[in-house]
Each structure stands twice: as C-alpha cells, then as structure tokens.
Design a protein around this motif. Structure first.
Motif, PDB file in Angstrom:
ATOM      1  N   ALA A   1       7.922   4.222 -12.076  1.00  0.00           N
ATOM      2  CA  ALA A   1       7.075   4.333 -10.887  1.00  0.00           C
ATOM      3  C   ALA A   1       6.963   5.784 -10.439  1.00  0.00           C
ATOM      4  O   ALA A   1       5.865   6.277 -10.150  1.00  0.00           O
ATOM      5  N   VAL A   2       8.086   6.500 -10.403  1.00  0.00           N
ATOM      6  CA  VAL A   2       8.055   7.899  -9.978  1.00  0.00           C
ATOM      7  C   VAL A   2       7.192   8.721 -10.916  1.00  0.00           C
ATOM      8  O   VAL A   2       6.272   9.441 -10.519  1.00  0.00           O
TER       9      VAL A   2
ATOM     10  N   ARG B   1       2.080   5.300  -1.469  1.00  0.00           N
ATOM     11  CA  ARG B   1       2.504   3.932  -1.209  1.00  0.00           C
ATOM     12  C   ARG B   1       3.382   3.413  -2.342  1.00  0.00           C
ATOM     13  O   ARG B   1       4.417   2.781  -2.086  1.00  0.00           O
ATOM     14  N   VAL B   2       2.985   3.682  -3.578  1.00  0.00           N
ATOM     15  CA  VAL B   2       3.802   3.209  -4.698  1.00  0.00           C
ATOM     16  C   VAL B   2       5.206   3.788  -4.601  1.00  0.00           C
ATOM     17  O   VAL B   2       6.198   3.078  -4.747  1.00  0.00           O
TER      18      VAL B   2
ATOM     19  N   LEU C   1      -2.596   5.909  -2.571  1.00  0.00           N
ATOM     20  CA  LEU C   1      -1.927   4.947  -3.446  1.00  0.00           C
ATOM     21  C   LEU C   1      -0.590   5.460  -3.972  1.00  0.00           C
ATOM     22  O   LEU C   1       0.405   4.741  -4.012  1.00  0.00           O
ATOM     23  N   TYR C   2      -0.548   6.729  -4.369  1.00  0.00           N
ATOM     24  CA  TYR C   2       0.674   7.260  -4.980  1.00  0.00           C
ATOM     25  C   TYR C   2       1.821   7.234  -3.995  1.00  0.00           C
ATOM     26  O   TYR C   2       2.939   6.851  -4.318  1.00  0.00           O
TER      27      TYR C   2
END
Lengths: 224, 224, 224, 224
Positions: free
Chosen positions: A194-195, A116-117, A113-114
């Motif tokens: 997001a980061v 992809r985000v 997930l990370y």
C-alpha cells in the motif's frame, strides 16, 4: 434494486453499532489479556462482551445474507465479511470501515486517494497490529523458553514484523503464536504494497500534471 | 492573498536561518552525545544551543500560525510542522526543505522528478538516520544487557533497520530506544516506497516515451 | 557534435577491452582472496592484474574527460563513472554495460523494457553480490569473534542481505566489513525497487493493452 | 499456424494430466519426507511416483519441442518449462497454470487483472513455499547443529523468508538447504513485487476512473 436498497438501509443503521461492538471487543480483549490480576468477575464480563460482540457480527452477517436472497454464493462474494466473522482478530477492521463511512457522510472534502489509502492502511495496520500483539502475548507469555514475556516485547516484535524488518531478538515459539505471526507478516506485506503503490501512483500523477502544464503536443505523453 | 503573501515573505526570510538552526541543533546534539568526556561547560553550551534552536522553531511556528489568521485548524493542516516542532529528531528535515528552496531559487535546471524524489528521500533518510542513531545510542549505551554499546554499533543497526534488513545482531533493549526504533522502521518503509515508486514511475515514463517514438499504429504495443 | 562523435568512437573502441579488464579484475580478486595457499608469485600476479585493470579504467576516464573539453563539471555529470573509478567493488558493473552494448550492436530483437530491466538488475546484483561477498570475506575471515568464516558463509549472508531478509545468523563484525555491507543493503533496496517497479509497469501495460481491445470510448481510460 | 494448432491441441489434452502429475508429485514427496516411519514399500511407491511424474513432464517437453519444429532455440524460448523440467521443486507451478486454464475454459467472468495476479502469485507462493519447506526440512533435520528440526520449524522459517522478514531464530545450516533457501528468497522478492505492483496498478486504475467521472475540465486534477 429493492434488495440493494434494503441492504443499504440496513448497513446505514448498523454501521455505527458494529463499529462500537468492534471497539468494545478490542477493549474487552485487551483488559482480559493485560490485567490477569483483576477479580474473576471482570474477566467474566470481558468474556461476555467478547461473545456479545461476536453475536452482533453474526446477526449482521445473517441479516445481510437473507436480504441478498442468495444461496452459498453470498459467502464467496462477501469473503471479507466471512473472514471477519470467523477470525476475531480481524474484527477491528470494522472501525476503519466505519471511519470511512463517517467521513463520507459528513461530506467533508475527501483527501486525495493516495492520502486516504495511506491513512486507512495505517489505521488498519495499527488496529490489527495491536490485536495481533495481544493475541501473541496471550499465547506466549507462559510458554516455556518464550522470548516474548512482556506486552512491550510483543509490541516491539509486532512493529519489527509489520515493517518486515524482523530482528529476531524476540520471536514467538508456540505453534499458535507462530500462526498468528504468519497472518501479521501478510499484513506487513500488504502495508508495504500500500505504501509503495500509493507513492508510485502519487508520483505518476504529479508527473502527468506537470506534463499538462507543458505546451500541448507533448501533453499526453507521460502518463500514457 | 494578502495573508499568503505575508506568509510567503516570512518564509523567504526564515528559510535559511531555520536550516542553520537545524544544522546547529544536529551538531550540538552530536557533540553532546558523542563526547561525554568534554568539560561540563561544553555540554552546557550544547544544551543551550539545543534549546535556542527549539525556540527558533517555536517562534517560526507561532508567527505563521498568527499570519494564517486561523484557529486550531492550523495545527491539523500543518501537521508536518507540528510534528517537527514536537519531535526534535525530525528537525533535520528542515535542511532538506532549505536545500530544495535554494535549488529552486538559483534557477538551476531541475533534475527530473524521479531523481529529485530519490535525492530528497536519500538526504532525509541520511539526516534522520544520523539523528536517530545518536538518540538510540544515548538511550542504550549504559543500559544493562545492551548490545548497542558504541556509536558504530548504533550506525550499523540504523542502516540495517532503514534497509528493512534487520539482522538482529545488535538491537535496542530499552523502551525509549525501541520507541525511536519504531519511528526509524517507519522511515525505512517510506524510503522503500520512495525508491520503488520512483523506479516504477521512471520505467513507465521511459516506456511511454519509447511508444511515442515508434510509428503510429504500433503506438501502444510495446508491452507485448 | 564533433566532441560527441569523438567520445562515441572512443567508447566503441574501449567497450570490450574495459569489460575484459573488469572480468580480469574480478577473477584476479577472487583468486587472491579464495586461494590464500597459492605460492607468493601467484598473489603478485593477481595484485598486478588488479592494478593494471585499475589503470585501464583511469586512462579511459582521463581520455573521456579530455575529449569532453569540460572542467570539473565532468566529474559531477559522470558521477557513475567516477564512482566506478574510485570504488573497485563497483567495477564489475562494466560487464553489464558491455553486455547491453553487444546486444544492441548485434541488432537482436530487444526484449521488452521490463524484461531488460530485470535482466540487467539481476546481472548487476549477481556481479556486485559476488565481489561484495569476496570483500566481506577478506575482511572478516581472520577477525576475532567473526561469524563469517568461510566463503560459503559470506555468499549466504550476501543473498540474505540482497533480498533484505537479513537472518542475522552470520553478520560482519569488523568496521570495514560493515561499511561494505551497508553498500550491499543499498543494492538490495535498488534491486527490490527494480523488481517491483518492473512488475508494476508491466501490469499497467498489460492492462492498457486490454483497454485497447475494448470498444473505443472506454479506450483511453486505464493508463491515463 | 498448423504447428501452433497442433501444439495447442496437445496442450489442451495434457493440461489436466500434467496438473494431476504435479499434485501426485507433491503428495508423494510430502509423504516420503514427513513419514519416515512408514514401511519401506511405501517409500518405494513414493519414489516411483516421483520418477513417473518426472517422466510425464519429460515426455510433454519432448513432444512440444518436436511439434515446434525448432532446434535448441526452443530451450531458450521455453526457459520456464525447461526450468520446471530440471528443478523438481518448481513443478507445483503447473497446478497454477492448470487452474488458470480451467477458469478460462469454464468461461467464468474473470476477476480483474490485479486480483488475478495476486491470486496466482499467492497460489504459486503457497505451493513453492510448501515444497521448499519440505526440501529444506529433508536436508536439515539430521544435520549436526541444525536449528530446523521439525517440519513446523521449516514452515515457520519459510513464511518468515517469503515475507522477507527473516527473524533468524531458525535458519538452514547445510549447503543444500541454503541453496534452496536462496531460491525461496527470490520467490519472496517476486511475491513482494507482485503484491506491490498489483496494488499500485489498481490504485492508478481507480484514480483514472474517478478522473473520468468528474466533469471535464477538472479531469486531470485529482492528484492535487
């Protein structure tokens, strides 16, 4: 259920055409802005493409609204689609969505997930940054007293803004340019979020995995 | 398994030489940039060292690719190695990796994960910042209208960029300098994410430990 | 155990005197910098106070080193104390530590962890920011071409730096001033990390509490 | 219990009037600042509205203090209310609180916590940013050497500050303007913390949900 199925089928069919329309939109806009010396006919073609892409988005929005069988509530619950319809600069976001759909359809092993985000946030930022740099450049280049005079300046300013660094050696001076700039600052804040958020979630996962490897009893502590 | 074992043995052998090559690379680059008045012969030695270090990295990359027995997929799955091979400024990252390996090999009690993340992020930022400051200084120092004219200016600008402060009193004006600068902004964002993420994970850990020490029943309450 | 007990008793005794020494240090430094027109004798008193405070810290450090019965390892494991000893600008941090000790000793109901982190980070930032603003002002005020010419300018620049905003309308131009400035950027990054991390931990706690109020079965999911 | 009930009833009754007073306050302040050419009588009306709104807040504060039956402790435990009473620029925050109360009262399905935090933080930032821009504009517009000369400049500067970008092309130069600016930087830091924290909490939630959907045994793995 039937409504959802119909909507899902429609979305399956239009996903790629809409991504193509987004790409065309961005390309036509770039040509229109970056090559002012082209013959008039090319600029007409570009503008035609821009309107056609807009029409495609409008049709998609209308069809999904009708399929949903809902009244004005649709506008509120699909606010992102509405925004993309109204604000042309957000249109390239469609490309990110199509990319995600393709990855999913190909049944590739998904990234965690990370990752992809961060990937999607990076793609969205790059696309929005590019279209924002084009738009600011278009507003600023002939303005009196402007410091953004080449597209290179505009890209440089865009990067400094999205990273929230903000040197201020080149800045927009027109009202329209500044309005677009404020939108890009919001993108920068979201990117930072997001980061940072991905990093912190990833750390917590790594940590709770380490916790699992320990003897049970101390197992559940770290991530509780 | 055999492939992995062979790769692991290779990596064990080249870890330190490659870290040494990284260090030499950085030192030679620094001498080349910061001492323009040296006799020509020294600059030739520096350039030779730069190419030799690059060759060492290329050989390592090629050997591991062959050992992996994979086709072009290797390039994608080892994208960080590929980047380090192509972008010389990232080469000092090897030193961080070697430092981590040494710590692990010496069997020292490891720092907690958060401290390690902050330590490695700090080391990587310092090394990348130093090589970035060198590169920007090399591009800017003789450029007309440049505001970065001494290496001190370049270091000052680097710190303001990595902290995403961005005063803008000195800024790169050449295209190459700005491209490097954009890479450093990305490092700054990543650093911010690492600091913030570590802090937030650490807080959550402390918190869940406190929760464990309290009598059961009030266990999950502390956030009140 | 005995060693720890002796150290703890020592720390109990010197906590308040050292906090007082920190406060005196800061006050003497402020008077020395901000009132250049005072008679010479006052400046001598200020300098005397500065050295006396430094001596107090050195004595405390030496005593604890001896009590620990350890060699040079003490320097590494007490790196924060070492830094505070060497870098006078960090000395006001002692006040934060004393404040925490007092809160603990009075047996006051402690604030939740997040609030405490934000409070301590805020106090530390305010104290370090004030001493940093003093130091930068001292370096810059008579420098040729300086833009920080009043203490107000220096405070304004400090706030813009700690918030990582960095307008760049006033910036240090001397080497010493810039070195101090880099330290303050690091404080700004840490402050950002503390604020963001506390917020995100608090949110996760609130959320997991909400999860507890739900029917069991969905209970443990959110924070896992 | 009785005290709390009486306070709660009071708060129910004054929630909307106070939000209206906040809105009136902001509107009157905006008219006063942005339309200096209006006849004197209008400015008198605006100032009257400002004082009346302030009086409404003071009465509310006094009543709740009395209902609480507490001494000076009330000031400390209700520090946010105290701040809002003393610092007029924070008054618009009341509108956010009233909005939240209304949402709750209407029994609408609540947004998830993250969305609510982002919504409220966004509203609070917009309102504080607007009143801050007004206040800075009022301080700066006639100052000698000011770079903020129109309300558009002030809004532009506000956005760059709240996003912690800080171009520095327009900056406050008066002491009062800078004091307000420091408050707005604090808002920007808090906004960044809210965005980042919400994002990171949301990611962790999504993640733990995914973990729950997988077959047990692979449950904790996803972070690999």
């Amino acid at each position: 259920m039937d409504v959802n199925a119909r909507t899902a089928r429609w979305e399956d069919h239009v996903e790629l055409p809409l991504a193509a329309a987004s790409t065309l939109y961005l390309a036509a806009y770039a040509v229109h802005v970056l090559a002012p010396g082209l013959p008039e006919i090319w600029h007409d073609i570009c503008l035609g493409t821009l309107y056609a892409a807009w029409a495609a988005f409008a049709v998609d929005y209308a069809v999904r609204w009708r399929f949903s069988g809902r009244g004005p509530g649709f506008v509120r619950s699909h606010w992102l689609d509405t925004l993309v319809l109204v604000l042309p600069l957000l249109r390239p976001l469609r490309i990110v969505k199509a990319y995600e759909t393709m990855e999913r359809r190909h049944g590739r092993p998904l990234l965690p997930l990370y990752a992809r985000v961060v990937t999607y946030a990076g793609m969205a930022t790059a696309l929005l940054g590019f279209s924002g740099a084009l738009a600011v450049y278009q507003q600023e280049r002939y303005a009196p007293g402007a410091s953004i005079r080449t597209f290179g300046d505009s890209l440089w300013w865009t990067c400094a803004t999205l990273a929230t660094v903000g040197y201020g050696d080149v800045v927009p001076v027109t009202t329209k340019g500044r309005v677009i700039a404020v939108g890009m600052m919001a993108c920068g804040l979201a990117l930072l979020g997001a980061v940072t958020g991905s990093f912190s979630s990833w750390l917590l996962q790594v940590f709770s995995r380490q916790g699992d490897e320990r003897p049970p009893g101390s197992g559940n502590a770290p991530g509780a």
